[in-house]
Scaffold this active site. Structure first.
Site, PDB file in Angstrom:
ATOM      1  N   HIS A 271       1.076  -1.496  -0.761  1.00 25.76           N
ATOM      2  CA  HIS A 271      -0.005  -0.314   0.461  1.00 25.76           C
ATOM      3  C   HIS A 271       0.878   1.531  -0.024  1.00 25.76           C
ATOM      4  O   HIS A 271       2.344   1.053   0.184  1.00 25.76           O
ATOM      5  CB  HIS A 271      -0.546   0.400   1.159  1.00 25.76           C
ATOM      6  CG  HIS A 271      -1.309  -0.704   1.561  1.00 25.76           C
ATOM      7  ND1 HIS A 271      -1.278  -2.218   2.271  1.00 25.76           N
ATOM      8  CD2 HIS A 271      -3.163  -1.238   1.618  1.00 25.76           C
ATOM      9  CE1 HIS A 271      -2.349  -2.660   2.433  1.00 25.76           C
ATOM     10  NE2 HIS A 271      -3.408  -2.294   2.202  1.00 25.76           N
TER      11      HIS A 271
ATOM     12  N   ASP B 137       2.318   1.788   2.928  1.00 22.73           N
ATOM     13  CA  ASP B 137       3.595   0.999   3.992  1.00 22.73           C
ATOM     14  C   ASP B 137       4.903   1.449   3.379  1.00 22.73           C
ATOM     15  O   ASP B 137       5.783   1.102   4.524  1.00 22.73           O
ATOM     16  CB  ASP B 137       3.082  -0.295   3.111  1.00 22.73           C
ATOM     17  CG  ASP B 137       1.457  -1.241   3.731  1.00 22.73           C
ATOM     18  OD1 ASP B 137       1.017  -0.438   4.440  1.00 22.73           O
ATOM     19  OD2 ASP B 137       1.204  -1.960   2.423  1.00 22.73           O
TER      20      ASP B 137
HETATM   21  C1  XLS Z   1      -7.908  -6.713   4.955  1.00 28.84           C
HETATM   22  C2  XLS Z   1      -7.445  -7.329   3.662  1.00 28.84           C
HETATM   23  C3  XLS Z   1      -6.211  -6.047   3.593  1.00 28.84           C
HETATM   24  C4  XLS Z   1      -5.852  -6.172   1.685  1.00 28.84           C
HETATM   25  C5  XLS Z   1      -5.459  -5.128   1.287  1.00 28.84           C
HETATM   26  O1  XLS Z   1      -8.281  -6.851   5.313  1.00 28.84           O
HETATM   27  O2  XLS Z   1      -6.941  -8.296   3.301  1.00 28.84           O
HETATM   28  O3  XLS Z   1      -4.601  -6.540   3.785  1.00 28.84           O
HETATM   29  O4  XLS Z   1      -5.252  -7.287   1.199  1.00 28.84           O
HETATM   30  O5  XLS Z   1      -5.316  -3.712   1.441  1.00 28.84           O
END
Ligand code: XLS
Ligand code: NI
Ligand code: NI
Length: 433
Positions: A99, A102
């Site tokens: 993301h 991150d």
């Molecule tokens: C959260 C989601 C997130 C997505 C990406 O529960 O799994 O990690 O994979 O935003």
């Protein structure tokens, strides 16, 4: 400078009998099954957020991890990237996922955040030139910051919609520039807490238009990757709009996007929705929208998204069986959307978690491939529906109730129930685990 994983050698395949802790027992990347190398079947990706950004907090306590890259400036972000690529190399990860939040510090303004992201994209690009690790997908974090507390695309405030749109544009640009193979949208706050303040019709229209704009922009910049929606039934909001695969498909059909967007299916989210992982994969494949998976393991008792590393071989096998039946991944892959437990403090814990997860997936895929090659299960399934292969049965689907009723009486049709053979099929599957 990378030092965090110092002393941990690249992980090698040593075979099922090895007793060394950091070796692959089943994941032999070059082993060919069903005409493809294991590495190309599984397409493993490491999730930046869990492995490098998450501090180990839970609802009752804060940070437990002490990572040398924690901090909110560009120097920390670059150190984090260096250490991340060190882990990618140790486990031989062909892909990673991130993301925006991150990988870059949040700026004081939108423009500053965007510039920080662009600087990190250039930093990644330089690292990727010297690494085999590619980008499986990028995504925007539209759920952590308080501005998104009432949703992103579905927010009652049009300024938040605008901010979210600008953020997704920046993240799509970043993903495109790094050669990402997919772009994911997980609607982390697209849902609601109480109907008392929620206009369902407006929120759905906003979400539909938002997604259409993402698709339009993808084509405008020539991004050839796949746009993926990741379903989840709840958490963080009480009611998430992208509940499960079936719900997402209905949404895509409503806005005419079913040929443009596929799904990224997560094990834990399937469990939270009251399904099995393999159900969600098989349904997506049957609807023509299967894209990618977020591999993890949900606790069956807790009722929340535990994001554990996968280790249940028989379950993993059933998931890969459906993936292989569907023809395998194209742009998708196996992203470990999985995090350590908060007491797992050591660098080696992070390596071991990925090694175990990769091995569980490899073993699952190998067993699934053997079951598929054996063919007995598919023959039993085909046999169960064999009556429908007769021309008369197909003709019935083009007739009408009255004609069918007449035929039932004239031919004296009285159906004879047949065994579903469930236990025999379960025993058959267990022969391959
Ligand atoms: C959260 C989601 C997130 C997505 C990406 O529960 O799994 O990690 O994979 O935003
Ligand atoms: Ni996920
Ligand atoms: Ni999740």
């Amino acid at each position: 400078m990378t030092t965090y994983f110092e002393g941990i050698a690249p992980v090698r395949y040593e075979g099922p009998e090895t007793t060394s802790e950091l070796a692959f027992r089943h994941y032999d990347p070059d082993r060919v099954v069903l005409g493809k190398r294991l590495e190309d079947h599984l397409r493993f990706a490491i999730a930046y957020w869990h492995s490098f950004a998450w501090p180990g907090n839970d609802p009752f306590g804060g940070q437990t991890f002490e990572r040398p890259w924690f901090g909110d400036d560009m120097a920390a972000a670059k150190r984090k990237a260096d250490e991340a690529f060190a882990l990618f190399e140790i486990v031989g990860a062909p892909f990673f996922c991130f993301h925006d939040a991150d990988v870059r510090p949040e700026g004081a303004t939108f423009a500053q955040s965007r510039r920080n992201l662009e600087e990190m994209v250039d930093y990644f690009a330089a690292k990727m030139e010297r690494s085999k690790t590619k980008l499986l997908w990028g995504t925007a974090n539209l759920f952590s910051h308080r501005r998104f507390m009432a949703g992103a695309a579905t927010n009652p405030d049009p300024d938040v919609f605008a901010y979210a749109a600008a953020t997704v544009k920046a993240c799509l640009d970043a993903t495109h520039k790094l050669g990402g193979q997919n772009y994911v949208l997980w609607g982390g706050r697209e849902g609601y807490e109480t109907l008392l303040n929620t206009d369902l019709s407006r929120e759905a229209e906003q979400a539909g238009r938002f997604l259409a704009m993402v698709v339009e922009y993808k084509h405008r910049i020539g991004f050839s990757g796949t746009i993926l929606i990741e379903p989840k039934p709840q958490e963080p909001t009480k009611h998430q709009y992208d509940f499960d695969v079936a719900t997402v498909y209905g949404f895509l059909r409503r806005f005419g996007l079913e040929n443009e967007v596929k799904v990224n299916i997560e094990q834990g989210h399937a469990i939270l929705a009251g399904h099995s992982f393999e159900h969600e994969i098989a349904l997506a494949a049957s609807l023509g929208i299967f894209g990618s998976i977020d591999m993890n393991r949900n606790d069956y008792q807790s009722g929340w998204d535990t994001d554990q590393f996968p280790n249940n071989h028989p379950e993993v096998m059933l998931a890969y069986y459906e993936i292989l039946r569907a023809g395998g991944f194209s742009t998708g892959g196996t992203n470990f959307d999985a995090k350590l437990r908060r007491q797992s403090l050591d660098p080696v814990d992070l390596v071991a978690a990925h090694v175990g997860g990769m091995d569980a997936c490899a073993r699952g895929l190998l067993c699934a491939a053997a079951l598929l090659e054996d063919g007995s299960l598919e023959r039993a399934r085909a046999e169960r529906y064999a009556g429908w292969d007769r021309p008369q049965a197909q003709a019935m689907l083009r007739s009408d109730l009255a004609a069918i009723a007449a035929r039932v009486e004239s031919e004296g049709i009285e159906p004879q129930p047949r065994s579903g053979r469930q236990e025999r099929l379960e025993n058959l599957v267990n022969r391959f685990v």
